[in-house]
Design a protein around this motif. Sequence first.
Motif, short mmCIF file in Angstrom:
data_model
loop_
_atom_site.label_atom_id
_atom_site.label_comp_id
_atom_site.label_asym_id
_atom_site.label_seq_id
_atom_site.Cartn_x
_atom_site.Cartn_y
_atom_site.Cartn_z
N LEU A 176 1.17 -1.11 0.05
CA LEU A 176 -0.08 -0.14 -0.40
C LEU A 176 0.94 1.34 0.29
CD1 LEU A 176 -3.00 -1.53 2.25
CD2 LEU A 176 -3.27 -0.89 -0.08
N THR A 177 1.94 1.62 0.95
CA THR A 177 2.90 2.69 1.01
C THR A 177 3.56 2.47 -0.46
OG1 THR A 177 3.32 1.90 3.26
CG2 THR A 177 4.49 3.22 1.94
N VAL A 178 4.02 1.75 -0.98
CA VAL A 178 4.97 2.13 -2.38
C VAL A 178 3.35 2.05 -3.35
CG1 VAL A 178 5.59 1.06 -4.50
CG2 VAL A 178 6.33 0.33 -2.43
N LEU A 179 1.98 2.01 -3.27
CA LEU A 179 1.43 2.56 -4.76
C LEU A 179 1.10 3.86 -3.99
CD1 LEU A 179 -0.54 1.54 -6.42
CD2 LEU A 179 -2.18 0.26 -5.20
N ILE A 180 0.96 3.98 -3.35
CA ILE A 180 -0.06 5.25 -2.41
C ILE A 180 1.31 6.24 -3.12
CG2 ILE A 180 -0.79 6.60 -0.60
CD1 ILE A 180 -1.96 4.10 0.47
N SER A 181 2.21 6.23 -2.28
CA SER A 181 3.26 7.48 -2.48
C SER A 181 3.77 7.40 -4.05
CB SER A 181 4.85 6.51 -1.80
OG SER A 181 4.35 6.68 -0.53
N ALA A 182 3.91 6.06 -4.88
CA ALA A 182 4.63 6.09 -6.43
C ALA A 182 3.24 7.45 -6.67
CB ALA A 182 4.34 5.00 -7.18
N MET A 183 1.70 6.99 -6.55
CA MET A 183 0.46 8.02 -7.57
C MET A 183 0.25 8.89 -7.08
SD MET A 183 -2.66 4.86 -7.39
CE MET A 183 -3.01 5.38 -5.52
N ALA A 184 0.96 9.46 -5.52
CA ALA A 184 1.49 10.82 -5.20
C ALA A 184 2.49 11.28 -5.67
CB ALA A 184 1.65 10.69 -3.68
N ALA A 185 3.51 10.84 -6.28
CA ALA A 185 5.04 11.52 -6.77
C ALA A 185 4.39 11.36 -7.88
CB ALA A 185 6.04 10.12 -6.45
N PHE A 186 3.77 10.22 -8.77
CA PHE A 186 3.29 10.94 -9.73
C PHE A 186 2.28 12.23 -10.31
CE2 PHE A 186 0.80 10.51 -13.90
CZ PHE A 186 1.41 10.12 -14.30
N PRO A 233 -2.53 3.59 9.84
CA PRO A 233 -2.03 4.41 9.98
C PRO A 233 -0.33 4.57 9.00
CG PRO A 233 -3.46 3.81 11.48
CD PRO A 233 -2.92 3.03 10.65
N GLN A 234 0.13 3.22 8.93
CA GLN A 234 1.54 3.52 8.59
C GLN A 234 1.62 3.21 6.56
OE1 GLN A 234 4.30 0.01 10.85
NE2 GLN A 234 2.29 -0.41 11.35
N VAL A 235 0.73 3.68 5.96
CA VAL A 235 0.91 3.39 5.00
C VAL A 235 0.72 4.49 4.13
CG1 VAL A 235 -0.65 1.29 4.26
CG2 VAL A 235 -1.69 4.33 4.74
N VAL A 236 1.30 5.99 5.48
CA VAL A 236 1.27 7.24 4.72
C VAL A 236 2.30 7.90 5.36
CG1 VAL A 236 0.86 9.59 5.08
CG2 VAL A 236 -1.18 7.95 5.09
N ALA A 237 3.38 7.34 3.59
CA ALA A 237 5.00 7.72 3.68
C ALA A 237 5.40 8.83 3.08
CB ALA A 237 6.00 7.12 3.43
N PRO A 238 5.17 10.49 3.41
CA PRO A 238 5.78 11.74 3.03
C PRO A 238 7.49 11.22 2.18
CG PRO A 238 4.68 12.23 5.25
CD PRO A 238 5.19 10.86 5.34
#
Length: 303
Positions: free
Chosen positions: A111-121, A172-177
Motif C-alpha cells: 500500500l505504501t509503494v502504491l500510494i506514494s508512487a501515485m502521489a509522486a507521479f 496509519p503506516q501507509v502514509v510515508a511522505p
Amino acid sequence: MAVADIAAVRRTKALQERAENRTLTRLTIGPSPWARAGALIALAVIAVAWLVPIVWGAITSFKHESEAALPAQLMPATGWTVEAYQKVLGASDLPLWMWNSLVVAVLVTALTVLISAMAAFAFSQTLFRGRAFMQWLTLAAIMMPGQILIVPLFREMQLLGLVDTFAGIVLPQVVAPVMVFILKRFFDAIPSELLDAARIDGAGPWRLFWTIVLPLSRSILVAVAIFVFIGAWNNFLWPFIITTDPQFMTLPVGLSTVKDAYGVQYAQNMASAMIAALPLLVVFMLFQRRIVQGVATTGMGGQ
C-alpha cells in the motif's frame, strides 16, 4: 551466435559498472592510495564493531540458560545447545507473531509503494490547482515527529472500531511522505519526451503511470519497498499501542510481552532476537544490491 552476443553485452556492462565504481571511489575518497587504505581500514573497523554484538547474541542463543548470564565468557563451556530455541518456539506464540509481522509488513509495503508512487507521479508529471501547497504540506509532514500523531491516530482507529485489527495496524503506516519525495525525485528524471509522445498518442494520466512511469522505475520501487518492509517489520510503537490481543500482536510486541512475563532469560531472549532478525537477513542477502542502489539513489549518492 546470439548467446555469444548476449555474453559479450553482459561482459561489457560489467566492465562499465566496474569503471563507474572506480570513478566513484576516486571521487569520494580521492586518488591517493593512502586515502583508500585509510577508508578501507575505517570501514573494516566499523564492520567489526557492527558484527560483534550480532556474533555475541548468536553464540549466547546456543548456550544453556545458567551459563548465558555469566559475565566475560563468550564461548559456551558446557557445550552448544538449541534448548533456548526449543523453549521459545514451544512456550510462546512466536510462529503466530512472525506470521502477523509478515502479513502487516507485506500489506504496509504494497500500500505504501502504491500510494506514494501515485502521489509522486501527481506532483512530478501533472499540473493541478494547489499543487505547490500540497507539496509544502507533504514536506511539513516529513518534519513532524510521528509520536505527535499517536494520540489522534489511536482515537481515530478507536472511533472506526479498528483497535486489535490488522487494518488498525496497517492503515496509519501507509502514509510515508519521505517516500513520496524520493519517488518524485526519480520521476522528475524520466525523459519528458517519452511522456509527451504517449500523450500525443492519446494516453491519459493512468496509462502514463501504469505503462510508462512504473516500468521505468522498477529499481527505485524495489529499493523503496525494501526500506518500507524493514521499517514495518521492526516497528514497535504503533503495533504496541493499537493491539492488546495476542492474536494480532506483531513480533516486536510479542517478544516484549514474553520478556515481561518470564523475566530476563538471556539465552531465550537472544534466540528470539535471532529468529526475528532471520527474515530481514534473508531479505538483505537477496536484495543487497538493490539496497545499496537505494541508498545511493535516495541519499547523498545522487541520481
